[in-house]
Every structure is written in structure tokens, then in C-alpha cells.
Write a protein that holds these residues in place. Structure first.
Motif, short mmCIF file in Angstrom:
data_model
loop_
_atom_site.label_atom_id
_atom_site.label_comp_id
_atom_site.label_asym_id
_atom_site.label_seq_id
_atom_site.Cartn_x
_atom_site.Cartn_y
_atom_site.Cartn_z
N GLN A 114 -1.57 34.49 -85.85
CA GLN A 114 -2.28 34.29 -87.11
C GLN A 114 -1.93 32.91 -87.68
O GLN A 114 -0.77 32.63 -87.95
CB GLN A 114 -1.91 35.39 -88.10
CG GLN A 114 -2.28 36.77 -87.60
CD GLN A 114 -2.11 37.83 -88.66
OE1 GLN A 114 -2.68 37.75 -89.74
NE2 GLN A 114 -1.32 38.85 -88.35
N LEU A 115 -2.95 32.09 -87.84
CA LEU A 115 -2.78 30.78 -88.46
C LEU A 115 -3.03 30.92 -89.95
O LEU A 115 -4.09 31.38 -90.37
CB LEU A 115 -3.75 29.76 -87.84
CG LEU A 115 -3.26 29.07 -86.57
CD1 LEU A 115 -4.39 28.28 -85.94
CD2 LEU A 115 -2.08 28.16 -86.87
N LEU A 116 -2.07 30.51 -90.75
CA LEU A 116 -2.14 30.67 -92.19
C LEU A 116 -2.50 29.35 -92.87
O LEU A 116 -2.00 28.29 -92.50
CB LEU A 116 -0.80 31.16 -92.74
CG LEU A 116 -0.24 32.45 -92.12
CD1 LEU A 116 1.10 32.80 -92.76
CD2 LEU A 116 -1.22 33.59 -92.26
N ASP A 117 -3.36 29.45 -93.87
CA ASP A 117 -3.70 28.30 -94.72
C ASP A 117 -3.91 28.83 -96.13
O ASP A 117 -5.02 28.90 -96.64
CB ASP A 117 -4.96 27.61 -94.20
CG ASP A 117 -5.28 26.34 -94.98
OD1 ASP A 117 -4.38 25.82 -95.67
OD2 ASP A 117 -6.44 25.88 -94.93
N GLY A 118 -2.81 29.27 -96.73
CA GLY A 118 -2.88 29.91 -98.03
C GLY A 118 -2.92 31.42 -97.94
O GLY A 118 -2.94 32.09 -98.96
N ILE A 177 -10.12 24.46 -84.05
CA ILE A 177 -8.78 24.75 -83.54
C ILE A 177 -8.28 26.08 -84.11
O ILE A 177 -7.74 26.92 -83.39
CB ILE A 177 -7.81 23.60 -83.89
CG1 ILE A 177 -8.17 22.37 -83.06
CG2 ILE A 177 -6.36 24.00 -83.67
CD1 ILE A 177 -7.42 21.12 -83.46
N ARG A 178 -8.50 26.27 -85.39
CA ARG A 178 -8.06 27.51 -86.02
C ARG A 178 -8.79 28.71 -85.43
O ARG A 178 -8.17 29.74 -85.12
CB ARG A 178 -8.27 27.44 -87.53
CG ARG A 178 -7.78 28.68 -88.25
CD ARG A 178 -7.78 28.54 -89.75
NE ARG A 178 -7.29 29.76 -90.36
CZ ARG A 178 -7.02 29.90 -91.63
NH1 ARG A 178 -7.17 28.89 -92.45
NH2 ARG A 178 -6.59 31.05 -92.12
N GLN A 179 -10.09 28.60 -85.24
CA GLN A 179 -10.86 29.70 -84.66
C GLN A 179 -10.39 30.01 -83.24
O GLN A 179 -10.30 31.17 -82.84
CB GLN A 179 -12.35 29.34 -84.65
CG GLN A 179 -12.99 29.30 -86.03
CD GLN A 179 -14.39 28.71 -85.99
OE1 GLN A 179 -14.91 28.38 -84.94
NE2 GLN A 179 -15.00 28.57 -87.16
N VAL A 219 9.40 37.84 -83.81
CA VAL A 219 8.24 37.08 -84.25
C VAL A 219 8.50 35.60 -83.96
O VAL A 219 9.65 35.15 -83.99
CB VAL A 219 7.96 37.30 -85.76
CG1 VAL A 219 9.13 36.84 -86.61
CG2 VAL A 219 6.67 36.61 -86.20
N LEU A 220 7.44 34.86 -83.66
CA LEU A 220 7.52 33.42 -83.44
C LEU A 220 6.76 32.70 -84.55
O LEU A 220 5.62 33.05 -84.86
CB LEU A 220 6.92 33.04 -82.08
CG LEU A 220 6.71 31.54 -81.82
CD1 LEU A 220 8.04 30.80 -81.81
CD2 LEU A 220 5.95 31.32 -80.52
N LEU A 221 7.39 31.69 -85.15
CA LEU A 221 6.75 30.83 -86.13
C LEU A 221 6.52 29.46 -85.51
O LEU A 221 7.42 28.88 -84.92
CB LEU A 221 7.64 30.67 -87.38
CG LEU A 221 8.20 31.95 -88.00
CD1 LEU A 221 8.99 31.61 -89.26
CD2 LEU A 221 7.10 32.95 -88.29
N VAL A 245 3.02 33.57 -85.89
CA VAL A 245 2.42 33.09 -87.13
C VAL A 245 2.57 31.58 -87.15
O VAL A 245 3.61 31.04 -86.73
CB VAL A 245 3.12 33.70 -88.37
CG1 VAL A 245 2.42 33.26 -89.65
CG2 VAL A 245 3.17 35.21 -88.28
N GLY A 246 1.54 30.86 -87.60
CA GLY A 246 1.63 29.42 -87.61
C GLY A 246 0.83 28.77 -88.72
O GLY A 246 0.10 29.44 -89.46
N VAL A 247 1.01 27.47 -88.85
CA VAL A 247 0.19 26.62 -89.71
C VAL A 247 -0.23 25.40 -88.90
O VAL A 247 0.41 25.06 -87.91
CB VAL A 247 0.93 26.18 -90.99
CG1 VAL A 247 1.25 27.37 -91.89
CG2 VAL A 247 2.21 25.40 -90.64
#
Length: 246
Positions: A96-100, A86-88, A39-41, A70-72
Motif C-alpha cells: 500500500q502506497l500512502l499519500d495522506g 507508478i502508484r497504480q 511488515v516492510l516500510l 507500506v510505502g510512500v
């Protein structure tokens, strides 16, 4: 589940700052990571100026990545107020971009928020004084609470698996050492540390502090890794991403 869980090989990096001129720059980079990691963060500042065209270039480059990512987002991704675009653009079945939110990959839970500033330990800013100062501190409080909720969901739904946290801002002063002390309040906040410790997170990854240190800790068993690309270039001679097995 834990009795049969195999270690997960994590590659992590932050602060790619992808520019309009970067087309083709990252293909080999992502291919190399695909060959050695599970996995890449990516810990924020995916784009350089918060432009959706920069995000489009990164999305194209990520086609070379054949493992989950996975990113933020980071503060640069908010620069032009286009963070939702950007997230879309970057949120795909493989990234997968995480925000909570949280996600489980190979019996390992990942929770992510951007985080915010506010300072560390006894030098943390307090919610006192002007409305602008209170709003600044409230942002840190909100990010900390959002992180706690995402970790709590993992804890409730998957109580036996290890938890990993992704941030852009640091939860400890240790990994921002090397930056000017005058800007420490803008590099992270100890408010982020409390849920990480209480929820017994296995490891924390962040970026943002380009002149900081690679490794710090929040407790004896909780390592914090500053994987901002300039830090990796300073501390590692071979790879421009950080690898750890958990």
C-alpha cells in the motif's frame, strides 16, 4: 486491544532507486525480509528516474515478499510526472502506497506522506517574498497538514494503538547531518515535526538524505530513523534494511 497486542517487527528501507537493469536483483532481498519481519516500510525513491517501467520491475520483484508492505513515493518517483502511474502499478493488496492515507497492520497504525523541503528550526524558510518562494513553503505546509489529517484519523478510529509515520523527507536536522549544509532546505522541514509530536507518534522513518545519520529524535520518546539505503550500508555491516520492534 492494547492489553493483548504483540510487538510488531518492522523492516524499513528507503531509496531503492530501482533501475531498468535491476530485474532479479531484489528477489533474495525481499525473501530475507519476509522471513524475519512482520511488515516492510519503503520510504520513497522506489524508482531511479520516475519511469513506470522501473516501477514494473519493482512490482515483479515484490512478488518475493510474503508480508505486508507500506510505502510512500519520493522525489525521484515524481521526476517524469508519472507518479500516478507508478502508484497504480505498485499498489496491490500486499503493498500500500500512502499519500495522506493510513493503514492498520497487526494493531499498529501507519500514516504516510512524501513530505517536502523547507529547512529546519530557526532556519526554516518563511512564506515571504516572491510567489515562487511562497509556493515552495506552501508545499511543505500542505504536506504537514496532510500528515496531520492521516494521523488524526488513526487517533479517532483506533485510539489505543501505536502510530508509525513514513516520510521521504526528514522532519529533523539530526538525521541529515553529514549532508552539505547548503542543501538542508531541500532535505526536509521542521513543519513535518509538529504533527508527529502532537499526535504522539511512536516512531518515524524517512529516506532521501543519502549521507545523513541513521538515528535522530524529535523528543525523548520519539525516534526518527533515516533508512535511506546508502545510510544503512554505511552504518550496518550485515543487513541492508533496518529492523526495529515496536
Amino acid at each position: 486491544m492494547m492489553a493483548t497486542r504483540e510487538p510488531i517487527k518492522i523492516a524499513a528501507v528507503g531509496d531503492l532507486h530501482v533501475k531498468m537493469t535491476d530485474k532479479g536483483k531484489w528477489k533474495n532481498y525481499f525473501e530475507e525480509i519476509s522471513n524475519i519481519a512482520d511488515v516492510l516500510l519503503i520510504c520513497g525513491d522506489l524508482t531511479d528516474t520516475g519511469d513506470e517501467e522501473e516501477a514494473h520491475i519493482l512490482a515483479e520483484e515484490l512478488h518475493a515478499l510474503h508480508i505486508p508492505a507500506v510505502g510512500v513515493l519520493g522525489n525521484h518517483d515524481y521526476e517524469k510526472g508519472r507518479q500516478k502511474l507508478i502508484r497504480q502499478m505498485l499498489s496491490t493488496s500486499n503493498f500500500q502506497l500512502l499519500d495522506g492515507e493510513s493503514v492498520v497492520i497487526k494493531d499498529t497504525g501507519f500514516a504516510g506522506v512524501k513530505g517536502f523541503g523547507g529547512g529546519f528550526d530557526r532556519y526554516m524558510l518563511s512564506m515571504f517574498g516572491e510567489d515562487a518562494m511562497k509556493a515552495f513553503v506552501q508545499e511543505s505546509v500542505d504536506e504537514s497538514m496532510q500528515l496531520d489529517r492521516s494521523l488524526a484519523r488513526l487517533e479517532q478510529e483506533y485510539p489505543e494503538i501505536p502510530k508509525i509515520a513514513l516520510l521521504h523527507y526528514s522532519p529533523t536536522a539530526e538525521t541529515v547531518q553529514g549532508e552539505p549544509v547548503e542543501i538542508f532546505p531541500f532535505l526536509g522541514s521542521s513543519l513535518l515535526a509538529e504533527p508527529l509530536i502532537r499526535r504522539q507518534v511512536s516512531a518515524v522513518f524517512h529516506g532521501h538524505a543519502h549521507a545523513g545519520q541513521l538515528i535522530g529524535s524529535l523528543s525523548e520518546n520519539l525516534a526518527v530513523y533515516n533508512v535511506a539505503l546508502p545510510v544503512l550500508k554505511k552504518h550496518q555491516q550485515e543487513k541492508e534494511f533496518f529492523m526495529v520492534e515496536i
